[in-house]
Motif scaffolding. Structure first.
Motif, PDB file in Angstrom:
ATOM      1  N   SER A  40      -1.097   7.679  -7.065  1.00 37.66           N
ATOM      2  CA  SER A  40      -2.400   8.134  -6.568  1.00 37.66           C
ATOM      3  C   SER A  40      -2.285   9.496  -5.891  1.00 37.66           C
ATOM      4  O   SER A  40      -3.278  10.016  -5.352  1.00 37.66           O
ATOM      5  N   ASP A 100      -3.905  -5.925  -3.149  1.00 35.93           N
ATOM      6  CA  ASP A 100      -2.788  -6.626  -3.782  1.00 35.93           C
ATOM      7  C   ASP A 100      -3.293  -7.991  -4.237  1.00 35.93           C
ATOM      8  O   ASP A 100      -3.581  -8.865  -3.420  1.00 35.93           O
ATOM      9  N   MET A 111       1.960  -2.709 -14.462  1.00 37.16           N
ATOM     10  CA  MET A 111       1.322  -1.941 -13.390  1.00 37.16           C
ATOM     11  C   MET A 111      -0.174  -1.790 -13.591  1.00 37.16           C
ATOM     12  O   MET A 111      -0.925  -1.682 -12.617  1.00 37.16           O
ATOM     13  N   ALA A 121      -1.814  -4.636 -12.114  1.00 40.23           N
ATOM     14  CA  ALA A 121      -1.650  -4.615 -10.655  1.00 40.23           C
ATOM     15  C   ALA A 121      -2.612  -3.607 -10.013  1.00 40.23           C
ATOM     16  O   ALA A 121      -3.222  -3.882  -8.978  1.00 40.23           O
ATOM     17  N   MET A 122      -2.747  -2.429 -10.646  1.00 41.66           N
ATOM     18  CA  MET A 122      -3.523  -1.338 -10.026  1.00 41.66           C
ATOM     19  C   MET A 122      -5.026  -1.441 -10.263  1.00 41.66           C
ATOM     20  O   MET A 122      -5.815  -0.867  -9.503  1.00 41.66           O
ATOM     21  N   SER A 176       1.973   6.917 -17.434  1.00 42.68           N
ATOM     22  CA  SER A 176       1.847   6.590 -16.012  1.00 42.68           C
ATOM     23  C   SER A 176       2.588   7.662 -15.214  1.00 42.68           C
ATOM     24  O   SER A 176       3.031   8.663 -15.764  1.00 42.68           O
ATOM     25  N   THR A 203      -4.491   6.322  -9.374  1.00 40.57           N
ATOM     26  CA  THR A 203      -4.164   4.950  -8.970  1.00 40.57           C
ATOM     27  C   THR A 203      -2.661   4.825  -8.736  1.00 40.57           C
ATOM     28  O   THR A 203      -1.866   5.272  -9.554  1.00 40.57           O
ATOM     29  N   ALA A 221       0.799   2.370  -7.470  1.00 37.52           N
ATOM     30  CA  ALA A 221       1.417   1.075  -7.169  1.00 37.52           C
ATOM     31  C   ALA A 221       2.476   1.323  -6.100  1.00 37.52           C
ATOM     32  O   ALA A 221       3.447   2.028  -6.339  1.00 37.52           O
ATOM     33  N   ILE A 254       2.878  -6.548  -5.586  1.00 36.54           N
ATOM     34  CA  ILE A 254       2.720  -5.083  -5.640  1.00 36.54           C
ATOM     35  C   ILE A 254       1.407  -4.635  -4.992  1.00 36.54           C
ATOM     36  O   ILE A 254       0.340  -4.831  -5.557  1.00 36.54           O
ATOM     37  N   CYS A 295      -1.406  -1.980  -4.164  1.00 38.28           N
ATOM     38  CA  CYS A 295      -1.837  -0.797  -4.921  1.00 38.28           C
ATOM     39  C   CYS A 295      -2.969  -0.077  -4.192  1.00 38.28           C
ATOM     40  O   CYS A 295      -3.656  -0.666  -3.363  1.00 38.28           O
ATOM     41  N   SER A 351       3.078   0.844   3.719  1.00 41.13           N
ATOM     42  CA  SER A 351       2.207   0.393   2.629  1.00 41.13           C
ATOM     43  C   SER A 351       1.841  -1.078   2.785  1.00 41.13           C
ATOM     44  O   SER A 351       0.688  -1.470   2.594  1.00 41.13           O
ATOM     45  N   ARG A 393      -1.829  -2.811   3.608  1.00 42.33           N
ATOM     46  CA  ARG A 393      -2.413  -3.895   2.814  1.00 42.33           C
ATOM     47  C   ARG A 393      -2.934  -5.002   3.732  1.00 42.33           C
ATOM     48  O   ARG A 393      -4.073  -5.441   3.611  1.00 42.33           O
TER      49      ARG A 393
END
Lengths: 338, 338
Positions: free
Chosen positions: A113, A194, A203, A206-207, A280, A310, A312, A325, A327, B95, B99
């Motif tokens: 990101s 998350d 990913m 996840a993102m 990515s 974005t 992770a 993960i 994100c 991080s 979250r």
């Protein structure tokens, strides 16, 4: 004029921070993709004449930053801040580039990101009058990322089809309170989301929820119309992540399908370049924005764009410790306005 | 009122971003040091009940952030941004804390300069009207840092006398455009300086020139008088780095000796606690500022302070590749002013 917060998460920038130039450097594989004509520099050698991939990545950042200044006829010593970071431990490439460029340095970490994160901070600092010129950019390198996050290349690991291909490339923008170019009109900083995915080879899935949260927040805050955009571009969700994002947004009553693209899908020829779910890495949205999208904004083919890079926020250590993960996604809205 | 750049590198903040609260959490060893009475929480167990040191560090950040909000009677959902980072790869502790706290997150990396870096960005964003409440903080953990940057603890490596001891601790501040508390009046963002030191056990000497560059820039930009400060505090230069800094500044005609302290020296009993050149780590200047200095500012024993957190931007990878250590220092000036 005083900028203001709108709704819960979005800031409307009233003083027109202007992206006066942008440039991109990509590796050989990226230079064979469908966007090849938009990149400023295509490397023949992804080592850039350096002794390691990490030093090569730092060299790419430096090259992109210098090129961005040259294009705007600015000297490095005129730049107030460099804002940057990357995927590598202790942001090695950005830190070493900042040393060589000798510009006051604000180091950031937002994984993939980073391009949007840097643009958000830069635009607010410019809008608030804290600087006259800010360089912001980021990079990634396939080989450096593979050995740090996954396996040594020599191991020849096979990847599942949900995996993505880290882009080798660097992009940067120069933002100023005055001058010609598209303006940053809004920024929306993301929350860390998350949903429990723990597979570093998936990913996109996840993102996607982080992208959904940020995109939804922007539209909820501003009551803007998705179809007023020429493009809403996520950073590097890839094929699977893009599908999930579109569907989750539709479930929340937001249809972005007419204007939605993902930089990771645009970067490569998905049929022929064997990148599985797509591109990515920090360099993905950086080079697609600084190459393709910025040029379309300059020539008025696009007049309103949302870039949602974005990231992770996993680390190899968190993965070994069986963590899921987290994100994040940050959004920057750029418009052609006088 | 519009803030302005002064001289080359410094920004004068006209809208009085106010540090309305601060808090600190430290490990058992730090809790036996001379500043013990100033810390809010002293851990009995440096694992904080977690399964790893990295998760323990994340827990410390979370605890400090929550405590800082509680002290100011603010809820987590009132906070516009959390700005933070740390020494660990991919800023794992920050991080994961972001979250769990669910606050829009701006991740940064400045190694041990993170506390001042976060305060610089936060103060500018508050001053410019982009947020009403920003939480900024950082952390480090001796055990997590040792195994990442040096050797597994079980190896029992002996350190040279130039080495420092990474502080286990986390500190955070809450900054707002209104409310009671000391104000951030100036910020000076540092350049990345590298004078060729390549020994990760001699960080004080590596970082001193970056501190010198930033401190000198502030005084050169503002023509301020060093003796108008109650304290000028560098982050974690330790005994050797402090000596070098004082001497290099004297060579440039700037005498800060009457008001100069280093957080790494203040943290520990240098005679008895076996920390060689002193404390280090993001948590060092974070806890000394959020514990000791902030409380002295609040009770008016101090009325004008410069915090110059200093960071070494090396990575284990750059060290293996025989690179020297690029360093950075950021300065925040905090004053009691109405």
């Amino acid at each position: 004029m005083k900028s203001k917060r709108i709704g819960n998460r979005t800031v409307k920038l009233e003083n027109k921070p202007t992206i006066i130039s942008a440039s991109s450097v990509v590796g050989p594989k990226e230079g064979e993709g469908p966007l090849r004509e938009y990149f400023d520099i295509i490397l023949e050698d992804d080592l850039c004449g350096q002794k390691s991939w990490e030093l090569a990545e730092s060299d790419m950042v430096k090259t992109a930053m210098k090129k961005t200044c040259e294009k705007a006829n600015k000297k490095l010593e005129d730049i107030n801040y460099m804002i940057g970071g990357d995927l590598l431990n202790q942001i090695f490439p950005a830190s070493f580039a900042a040393r060589d460029l000798s510009i006051p340095f604000i180091g950031i970490y937002g994984a993939c990101s980073t391009m949007a994160e840097g643009m958000c901070i830069s635009s607010m600092l410019i809008d608030g009058g804290f600087a006259d010129l800010i360089l912001s950019g980021t990079s990634s390198h396939f080989c450096a990322a593979e050995r740090q996050f996954r396996f040594p290349l020599e191991f020849g690991n096979q990847k599942p089809m949900t995996a993505q291909w880290t882009v080798t490339g660097a992009g940067s923008v120069l933002i100023s309170p005055k001058g010609q170019g598209p303006k940053v009109t809004h920024v929306t900083i993301g929350k860390v989301i998350d949903k429990g995915i723990d597979d570093g080879n998936n990913m996109g899935a996840a993102m996607a929820p982080a992208a959904v949260d940020t995109i939804y927040s922007y539209f909820n805050d501003t009551k803007d119309d998705p179809n007023s955009f020429d493009v809403i571009a996520t950073g590097d969700l890839g094929k699977l992540g893009k599908e999930i994002t579109e569907e989750l947004l539709a479930q929340r009553g937001l249809d972005i399908s007419k204007v939605y693209m993902d930089c990771g899908i645009e970067m490569f020829n998905m049929e022929k370049q064997d990148v599985h779910c797509g591109g990515s890495g920090c360099g993905c949205s950086a080079t697609v924005f600084c190459g393709y999208i910025y040029k379309k904004l300059k020539n008025k083919e696009f007049n309103k764009v949302m870039l949602v890079s974005t990231g992770a926020l996993l680390s190899p250590t968190s993965t070994l410790q069986k963590q899921t993960i987290p994100c994040v996604a940050h959004a920057v809205i750029i418009e052609n306005k006088e």
